[in-house]
Design a protein around this motif. Structure first.
Motif, PDB file in Angstrom:
ATOM      1  N   ASP A  41       5.394 -14.093  16.920  1.00  0.00           N
ATOM      2  CA  ASP A  41       5.036 -15.511  17.073  1.00  0.00           C
ATOM      3  C   ASP A  41       3.780 -15.852  16.284  1.00  0.00           C
ATOM      4  OD1 ASP A  41       7.203 -15.795  18.786  1.00  0.00           O
ATOM      5  OD2 ASP A  41       6.011 -15.461  20.590  1.00  0.00           O
ATOM      6  N   ARG A  43       3.862 -17.636  13.199  1.00  0.00           N
ATOM      7  CA  ARG A  43       4.303 -18.519  12.115  1.00  0.00           C
ATOM      8  C   ARG A  43       3.141 -19.294  11.492  1.00  0.00           C
ATOM      9  NH1 ARG A  43       4.983 -23.472  11.806  1.00  0.00           N
ATOM     10  NH2 ARG A  43       6.972 -23.278  10.718  1.00  0.00           N
ATOM     11  N   GLU A  44       2.068 -19.528  12.241  1.00  0.00           N
ATOM     12  CA  GLU A  44       0.953 -20.321  11.740  1.00  0.00           C
ATOM     13  C   GLU A  44       0.133 -19.581  10.689  1.00  0.00           C
ATOM     14  OE1 GLU A  44       0.617 -23.469  12.479  1.00  0.00           O
ATOM     15  OE2 GLU A  44       2.352 -23.337  13.816  1.00  0.00           O
ATOM     16  N   ASP A  68       9.057  -7.956  12.505  1.00  0.00           N
ATOM     17  CA  ASP A  68       9.106  -9.040  13.487  1.00  0.00           C
ATOM     18  C   ASP A  68       9.346  -8.461  14.873  1.00  0.00           C
ATOM     19  OD1 ASP A  68       9.150 -11.709  14.414  1.00  0.00           O
ATOM     20  OD2 ASP A  68      11.328 -11.618  14.488  1.00  0.00           O
ATOM     21  N   SER A  71       9.856 -12.166  17.950  1.00  0.00           N
ATOM     22  CA  SER A  71       9.266 -13.505  17.951  1.00  0.00           C
ATOM     23  C   SER A  71      10.234 -14.518  18.545  1.00  0.00           C
ATOM     24  CB  SER A  71       8.911 -13.929  16.528  1.00  0.00           C
ATOM     25  OG  SER A  71       7.885 -13.124  15.990  1.00  0.00           O
ATOM     26  N   ASP A  73       9.511 -17.768  17.887  1.00  0.00           N
ATOM     27  CA  ASP A  73       9.433 -18.862  16.919  1.00  0.00           C
ATOM     28  C   ASP A  73      10.065 -18.403  15.608  1.00  0.00           C
ATOM     29  OD1 ASP A  73       7.617 -17.190  15.697  1.00  0.00           O
ATOM     30  OD2 ASP A  73       5.852 -18.439  16.095  1.00  0.00           O
ATOM     31  N   ASP A  74       9.811 -19.130  14.517  1.00  0.00           N
ATOM     32  CA  ASP A  74      10.450 -18.794  13.235  1.00  0.00           C
ATOM     33  C   ASP A  74       9.533 -17.961  12.338  1.00  0.00           C
ATOM     34  OD1 ASP A  74       8.675 -20.843  12.809  1.00  0.00           O
ATOM     35  OD2 ASP A  74       9.976 -21.982  11.462  1.00  0.00           O
ATOM     36  N   THR A  75       8.796 -17.043  12.948  1.00  0.00           N
ATOM     37  CA  THR A  75       7.938 -16.139  12.178  1.00  0.00           C
ATOM     38  C   THR A  75       8.704 -15.437  11.072  1.00  0.00           C
ATOM     39  OG1 THR A  75       6.304 -15.732  13.927  1.00  0.00           O
ATOM     40  CG2 THR A  75       6.639 -13.976  12.337  1.00  0.00           C
ATOM     41  N   VAL A  78       9.565 -17.846   8.162  1.00  0.00           N
ATOM     42  CA  VAL A  78       8.364 -18.203   7.405  1.00  0.00           C
ATOM     43  C   VAL A  78       7.929 -17.047   6.516  1.00  0.00           C
ATOM     44  CG1 VAL A  78       5.906 -18.760   7.614  1.00  0.00           C
ATOM     45  CG2 VAL A  78       7.566 -19.904   9.087  1.00  0.00           C
TER      46      VAL A  78
END
Length: 308
Positions: A41, A43-44, A68, A71, A73-75, A78
Motif C-alpha cells: 500500500d 502507491r503514493e 508487492d 497491497s 491499493d494499486d501499488t 503504479v
C-alpha cells in the motif's frame, strides 16, 4: 565501545560524497546490481522512487524489482507503470506456505532477482534521492572484502532532525550494546536501506517480521566478520511516521528476533516460550478497549538451501 569497533567505525564509515556516481559506474565492471523495494500500500511513493532510480541510475542499476506484499491499493500497477518488474509476494516459490512480514518479501526477492549485489530500500521514502542507492554501493564496488553495507542518516520528525528512530533508540540499540557489542558502531542498525552481495545474503536465514534487519546484522557478523561490514552516511531520510501502537508491534518483533539469536548462539538458556500476543490499550467511552496483536515471527532458511 570496544576498541575493535572504534577502529571499524573510523575505517568503514564513509559519506555518500565519497562515492561519486560516475566513479561507481566506471568501477562496476561486470558486477550486476538489483534494487529491491518491498511494498505494501505504497502507491503514493513507490512510483516516484522507481522513476528516480531508472532515470538517474541507469548505468549502475541493472534491474528494479518491487515485491508487492498483498497491497489493497494499486501499488503494483503504479510500480509497473514506472518501469519496475513487479512480483506478488505470495506467487514467488508458490510451493511454500505463505508467511507474513517484510522479511518474507526480502527473502523471496532473492528468488526473482539476478544481481550479484542487491540493494534493499523501503518504498515509503519521501523525497527519494538516488544517493540512497548509489551511496550504499560505494564500499561494495570499491572493495571486494566488503559484503554488506548499511545506511546511516538523520531521521527528521516534527521539526527535529533526529525525532524519528524511536524503536532504534529505545529497543534495538540497548539490545545490541548488551549482547552484540561488536555491532554497536552502527548508527542506524534498523535502517531499511542496505546492500549486500548475493553470495552472502543467500547463506543466512531471514526472519519474516520487522526483526529482519537485526537478524541479518547478527547472522552476517557470524558469517563474515565485522570488517566485512561498512556503513555510509546518506544525510537525511524522511518517511511516513508510524503510530505509537504500530511501533509497539515492531519493537516486540525486534525483541523476539533478539531472543531467537541469543538462544541460538547459546547466550541464554530459555526457561519459557515467549508470548506471541501483544496487548495494547485504547481509550473508549466506558474505559479502555484492549487491542490484541499477533507479533509472532517466523524464519526462512538460507536461500542457497532451496536449490538443494
Amino acid at each position: 565501545m570496544l576498541p575493535e569497533v572504534r577502529g571499524w567505525l573510523r575505517r568503514r564509515t564513509s559519506c555518500v560524497t565519497d562515492w561519486p556516481l560516475g566513479d561507481l559506474v566506471a568501477v562496476k565492471g561486470t558486477t550486476t546490481v538489483s534494487v529491491v523495494l518491498p511494498a505494501r500500500d505504497e502507491r503514493e511513493t513507490v512510483g516516484e522512487i522507481v522513476t528516480v532510480i531508472r532515470r538517474e541510475l541507469g548505468g549502475l542499476v541493472d534491474e528494479v524489482v518491487v515485491i508487492d506484499s498483498r497491497s489493497t491499493d494499486d501499488t503494483a500497477l503504479v510500480a509497473a507503470r514506472a518501469g519496475a518488474t513487479v512480483h506478488a509476494q505470495d506467487e514467488i516459490l508458490p510451493q511454500l506456505k505463505p508467511l507474513d512480514g517484510k522479511g518474507e518479501a526480502l527473502w523471496k526477492s532473492l528468488a526473482v532477482t539476478s544481481g550479484d549485489v542487491l540493494v534493499f530500500a523501503d518504498a515509503d521514502i519521501r523525497k527519494f534521492h538516488p544517493a540512497l542507492v548509489f551511496g550504499l554501493l560505494g564500499p561494495i564496488l570499491a572493495d571486494p572484502s566488503v559484503v554488506y553495507t548499511k545506511a546511516c542518516y538523520d531521521r527528521p520528525l516534527n521539526g527535529f532532525s533526529n525525532g524519528g528512530g524511536r524503536v532504534t533508540e529505545l529497543v534495538a540499540r540497548p539490545l545490541i550494546n548488551l549482547h552484540w557489542p561488536r555491532l554497536a558502531g552502527f548508527v542506524q542498525p534498523l535502517a531499511g536501506e542496505y546492500a549486500g552481495r548475493r553470495s552472502a545474503l543467500e547463506r543466512v536465514p531471514f526472519l519474516t517480521g520487522y526483526g529482519v534487519e537485526l537478524g541479518l546484522l547478527i547472522d552476517l557478523l557470524e558469517l563474515a566478520g565485522l570488517d566485512a561490514f561498512a556503513q555510509v552516511d546518506l544525510g537525511s531520510r524522511e518517511h511516513a511516521p508510524q503510530s505509537t501502537e504500530a511501533l509497539g508491534g515492531m519493537a516486540s518483533q525486534i525483541m523476539l528476533a533478539a531472543w531467537s539469536r541469543l538462544e541460538r548462539q547459546g547466550k541464554i538458556e530459555a526457561r519459557h516460550v515467549p508470548s506471541l500476543r501483544l496487548a495494547q490499550f485504547r481509550r473508549a467511552a466506558d474505559g479502555h478497549d484492549v487491542l490484541l496483536t499477533d507479533i509472532g515471527i517466523a524464519e526462512r532458511p538460507p536461500m542457497i538451501t532451496m536449490a538443494a
